[in-house]
Structure formats: structure tokens, C-alpha cells
Design a protein around this motif. Structure first.
Motif: not given
Length: 140
Positions: A18, A30, A123, A135, A137
Motif C-alpha cells: 500500500f 479509510f 481507500v 483494501l 483504491f
């Protein structure tokens, strides 16, 4: 981009991947349901950044400042879960943090969406049906 996190043991490599994908971006929001692992991931990221401080969710303080050995500058960790009015965030000098050039990591950013800069990295962290985490993004 998606990063799959199958177990807690995979967190260090996920945090490193990340961080490598961040590039020059310094403001990260987040999103995720309660229990999705936002704080846990931020702790792993801070571990990768060689933060010596204890990393806790700043639910009551709103913001915690950590010293990163890897970056040589502070990392700011926000938790907006208990925010009642956006003026609380403005009053703590939110713009100064965002304009500091330091890494700003935010939990529950949907509560201050109007205050986020245009270049924020959004994210999403979610728990998959098998209990693993993902995760996701957009890359710049």
C-alpha cells in the motif's frame, strides 16, 4: 488497485504494498464498516513506517501524532467517529494538518467529507464473506 489480506500475518506485506502505491499522496481516507479493520491496517502501516509510538485509534482525541523513523516526519492519525459538528474539526486546525505535507490517515472520513481535499486518496476496506479483508483504491 486491490490488496487482498488473507490473515493478520499478511498485514506487514499489505502495508508495504500500500505504501508503495501511495506515491506522493499524503492524505488518505479509510472507509469501511465498523470492524472492517481500518485501525488494524493503520497500525500495520505505522509499523512499516517505523513508528515507535503506541498506535491507537484517536476516537476521543480526534487526532494522534506519531513519529515515523522511515519518513523522518510526523504521521497524523484521525478518527472522526465521535465528531458531532464539522466546526470541531476546523477548530483543531485540520487545514494545517492537511497542508503540512505529512502523511494524514483518517478513519470515518465520511463525517467530514466536505472538508477533504480534492487529492485525497479514498481507500475502502471490507471484510469478504470468507472473513479475509480487501483494501481497494484508485491508483493515480
Amino acid at each position: 488497485m486491490k490488496i487482498h489480506i488473507p490473515t493478520l500475518d499478511a498485514l506487514p506485506s499489505a502495508a508495504e504494498e500500500f505504501f508503495g502505491a501511495l506515491g506522493e499522496r499524503r492524505v488518505v481516507a479509510f472507509y469501511g464498516a465498523m470492524g472492517a479493520g481500518k485501525t488494524t491496517f493503520i497500525k500495520a502501516l505505522c509499523e512499516f513506517l517505523e513508528v515507535d509510538d503506541v498506535v491507537n485509534s484517536p476516537t476521543f482525541a480526534i487526532v494522534n501524532e506519531y513519529s515515523s523513523q522511515r519518513l523522518g516526519e510526523p504521521v497524523f492519525h484521525f478518527d472522526f467517529y465521535r465528531i458531532r459538528r464539522q466546526s470541531e474539526v476546523i477548530d483543531l486546525g485540520f487545514d494545517d494538518y492537511l497542508n503540512s505535507g505529512c502523511l494524514c490517515l483518517m478513519e470515518w472520513p465520511e463525517l467530514v467529507e466536505e472538508l477533504l481535499p480534492d487529492d485525497v486518496l479514498r481507500v475502502t476496506l471490507r471484510e469478504l464473506p470468507d472473513g479475509t479483508r480487501e483494501l481497494s483504491f484508485d491508483e493515480a
